[in-house]
Design a protein around this motif. Structure first.
Motif, PDB file in Angstrom:
ATOM      1  N   LYS A  65       2.460  11.039  -9.281  1.00  0.00           N
ATOM      2  CA  LYS A  65       1.479  11.356 -10.607  1.00  0.00           C
ATOM      3  C   LYS A  65       0.862  12.573 -10.383  1.00  0.00           C
ATOM      4  O   LYS A  65       0.681  13.363 -10.954  1.00  0.00           O
ATOM      5  N   ALA A  66       0.129  12.615  -9.108  1.00  0.00           N
ATOM      6  CA  ALA A  66      -0.871  13.552  -8.506  1.00  0.00           C
ATOM      7  C   ALA A  66       0.237  14.786  -8.384  1.00  0.00           C
ATOM      8  O   ALA A  66      -0.379  15.984  -8.382  1.00  0.00           O
ATOM      9  N   ALA A  67       1.589  14.854  -7.827  1.00  0.00           N
ATOM     10  CA  ALA A  67       2.330  15.866  -7.654  1.00  0.00           C
ATOM     11  C   ALA A  67       3.800  15.566  -8.042  1.00  0.00           C
ATOM     12  O   ALA A  67       4.563  15.150  -7.339  1.00  0.00           O
ATOM     13  N   LYS A  91       0.912  -1.202  -0.079  1.00  0.00           N
ATOM     14  CA  LYS A  91      -0.046  -0.167   0.081  1.00  0.00           C
ATOM     15  C   LYS A  91       0.714   1.102   0.038  1.00  0.00           C
ATOM     16  O   LYS A  91       0.644   2.284  -0.759  1.00  0.00           O
ATOM     17  N   PHE A  92       1.988   1.215   0.525  1.00  0.00           N
ATOM     18  CA  PHE A  92       2.888   2.082   0.675  1.00  0.00           C
ATOM     19  C   PHE A  92       3.420   2.537  -0.636  1.00  0.00           C
ATOM     20  O   PHE A  92       3.720   3.915  -1.169  1.00  0.00           O
ATOM     21  N   ILE A  93       4.015   1.531  -1.393  1.00  0.00           N
ATOM     22  CA  ILE A  93       4.566   1.700  -2.606  1.00  0.00           C
ATOM     23  C   ILE A  93       3.377   2.235  -3.539  1.00  0.00           C
ATOM     24  O   ILE A  93       3.687   3.291  -4.236  1.00  0.00           O
ATOM     25  N   THR A  94       2.203   1.977  -3.607  1.00  0.00           N
ATOM     26  CA  THR A  94       1.123   2.460  -4.386  1.00  0.00           C
ATOM     27  C   THR A  94       0.996   3.996  -3.937  1.00  0.00           C
ATOM     28  O   THR A  94       0.752   4.708  -4.834  1.00  0.00           O
ATOM     29  N   THR A  95       1.154   4.260  -2.542  1.00  0.00           N
ATOM     30  CA  THR A  95       0.935   5.752  -2.262  1.00  0.00           C
ATOM     31  C   THR A  95       1.842   6.549  -2.792  1.00  0.00           C
ATOM     32  O   THR A  95       1.794   7.692  -3.548  1.00  0.00           O
ATOM     33  N   LEU A  96       3.176   6.127  -2.815  1.00  0.00           N
ATOM     34  CA  LEU A  96       4.279   6.935  -3.598  1.00  0.00           C
ATOM     35  C   LEU A  96       4.001   6.855  -4.587  1.00  0.00           C
ATOM     36  O   LEU A  96       4.433   7.996  -5.329  1.00  0.00           O
ATOM     37  N   GLU A  97       3.742   6.027  -5.488  1.00  0.00           N
ATOM     38  CA  GLU A  97       3.565   5.970  -6.952  1.00  0.00           C
ATOM     39  C   GLU A  97       2.504   6.886  -7.322  1.00  0.00           C
ATOM     40  O   GLU A  97       2.560   7.772  -8.356  1.00  0.00           O
ATOM     41  N   HIS A 148      11.410   5.474  -4.574  1.00  0.00           N
ATOM     42  CA  HIS A 148      10.233   6.160  -5.220  1.00  0.00           C
ATOM     43  C   HIS A 148      10.408   7.823  -4.920  1.00  0.00           C
ATOM     44  O   HIS A 148       9.555   8.730  -5.475  1.00  0.00           O
ATOM     45  N   LYS A 149      11.055   8.101  -3.916  1.00  0.00           N
ATOM     46  CA  LYS A 149      11.067   9.788  -3.536  1.00  0.00           C
ATOM     47  C   LYS A 149      11.782  10.510  -4.822  1.00  0.00           C
ATOM     48  O   LYS A 149      12.410  10.088  -5.674  1.00  0.00           O
ATOM     49  N   GLN A 150      11.044  11.844  -4.705  1.00  0.00           N
ATOM     50  CA  GLN A 150      11.627  12.640  -5.738  1.00  0.00           C
ATOM     51  C   GLN A 150      13.103  13.218  -5.206  1.00  0.00           C
ATOM     52  O   GLN A 150      13.069  13.552  -4.218  1.00  0.00           O
TER      53      GLN A 150
END
Length: 467
Positions: free
Chosen positions: A95-97, A85-91, A128-130
């Motif tokens: 996309k949203a930001a 779920k955390f990985i899905t959140t980061l992904e 996944h972090k920017q």
């Protein structure tokens, strides 16, 4: 969240080591406030690179600053469910930001504070972090639940996450971020007088830098008497904490811990400053007293996040249903310079009661009705903000005596919200007629003027046994 285990607490002194002028020469500040650890007694300079921000929704124009806020990830040692779920959140947040200046996690990164749990968290986060986003994590009560002393649990948190302290203050693109740390594993949370006094010093620095700008404050447990779910907040030093923030109406305080959903309008609270809850990436929790329970069926589906856009004269806080891959509700809009008299999200902001439309129906579901229980099915009511509950009343058909009365959630936390909603009235007499009433209540306790009514009858014992 409701575990009664406690951690050991070690006292410490929070020291002010830098005046305002020296502070403002830095791009960021990390306070020497690691409770339970030996203090460095210095304020460390951390380079805070800031990527240019992209607007999530073009209607508001390009913001000055963008950052997601999440909490209560609860990465588990023996299961990868919350990790996925955390990985899905980061992904999804990427996309949203797509251009983030910072990324905030408001506690309970892990379920027990084990090394393997921190390693899972950081591995997913780092992948996944920017690159331009400044990472800021607060420690939560679950991050202490590893059998270590409070000091050693804090040391593990800092070592594994790379945070410089459990309390620190950073400036990103001219905006102040103050992160606080609960000081032990108590579920309620512990914020000492020393830490709160340090908070007051940092608020003063931020205010003197630019009083017109928002000040962002992050802490795991909420302040009691503020946001939806704040009954789970801390009691010790609560008033000192609140009154310290009270002096600065430009504060936006983010808290986690409750797992209460972002869909409820009370998730944001304004009186002397702004408070907002951050929901969860693990599982839903709700207020007590409803037949579905505090952790209703399907609670582990919930996964939500905030995306904060900072503009020249306002802050927009957007609520994201990660599990539904969509926004929930309208963005919260906070105007600046802050003025308490113009706050929109106050406790008394909603006086409008919910209502059932003219074509709304209440009926008895005969297939689900038994000799001792009656299943009702009805059209959901409407409200300007949110229908939170239904009060269901059952009376004997030939008298006004109330036989059963209970509250039930509208199941507003589901996507989509079920309509019609089916509920079961238990503990009735066999072969008996009942007058059923359904009253709609909104999040602020306003009750509809006209309830739905229907007449129904339980089955005979013989009929129920043949089904």
């Amino acid at each position: 969240m409701n575990d009664n285990r406690t951690g050991q607490r070690d006292g410490n002194i929070f020291k002010k080591e830098m005046d305002r002028r020296a502070f403002l020469q830095k791009t960021t500040l990390a306070a020497s406030a690691t409770i339970g650890l030996s203090l460095a007694n210095s304020l460390n300079l951390i380079t805070a690179s800031a990527a240019s921000s992209a607007s999530i929704m073009n209607s508001a124009g390009k913001p000055d600053l963008v950052f997601p806020v999440i909490s209560d990830i609860h990465i588990h040692n023996s299961s990868n469910k919350t990790l996925e779920k955390f990985i899905t959140t980061l992904e999804q947040l990427n996309k949203a930001a797509p251009e983030q200046d910072a990324f905030l996690v408001v506690g309970d990164l892990t379920d027990y504070g084990y090394e393997a749990e921190f390693d899972k968290f950081m591995s997913a986060y780092n992948a996944h972090k920017q690159p331009g986003a400044v990472s800021m994590f607060a420690i939560g009560n679950h991050d202490y639940w590893n059998g270590l002393s409070a000091a050693d649990a804090q040391k593990r948190f800092l070592t594994r996450t790379g945070m410089e302290s459990i309390c620190y203050h950073k400036v990103i693109k001219g905006y102040h971020f103050i992160i606080l740390g609960t000081e032990d594993g108590l579920t309620e949370g512990t914020f000492s007088v020393e830490q709160i006094n340090w908070l007051g010093e940092q608020l003063k620095i931020a205010h003197e830098d630019d009083w017109k700008k928002p000040i962002f404050v992050f802490h795991h447990q909420p302040i009691k008497g503020t946001v939806y779910g704040s009954e789970w907040g801390f009691t010790q030093n609560r008033d000192l904490f609140y009154n310290t923030l009270k002096e600065y109406p430009q504060v936006i305080s983010f808290s986690g811990h409750t797992h209460y959903p972002l869909d409820d309008p009370r998730i944001i609270h304004q009186k002397d400053f702004t408070s907002i809850g951050t929901s969860t990436g693990a599982y839903l929790w709700l207020d007590a007293g409803r037949i579905q329970g505090e952790v209703p069926e399907g609670a582990d589906v919930l996964n939500q996040a905030l995306i904060v856009e900072v503009h020249n004269n306002k802050v927009l806080i957007r609520r994201r249903d990660i599990h539904h891959n969509d926004w929930t509700g309208e963005p919260f809009e906070i105007n600046y310079p802050a003025n308490k008299r113009k706050f929109s999200y106050t406790e008394d902001r909603d006086k409008q009661a919910p209502f059932f439309t003219k074509d709304a129906m209440l009926s008895i579901n005969l297939e689900l009705t038994s000799a001792t229980g009656m299943a009702i099915m009805f059209t959901q009511a409407k409200d300007d903000l949110l229908v939170h509950d239904y009060k269901v009343v059952a009376r004997h058909a030939n008298s006004e005596k109330v036989v059963k009365e209970f509250l039930a959630f509208s199941e507003f936390y589901k996507d989509p919200v079920p309509n019609p909603l089916t509920l079961t009235i238990e503990g009735l007499e066999a072969n008996t007629a009942y007058q059923i009433e359904v009253h709609a209540l909104d999040a602020y306790g306003n009750v509809c003027k006209r309830p739905l009514k229907a007449l129904g009858k339980t089955k005979t014992l013989a009929a129920a046994e043949t089904v």
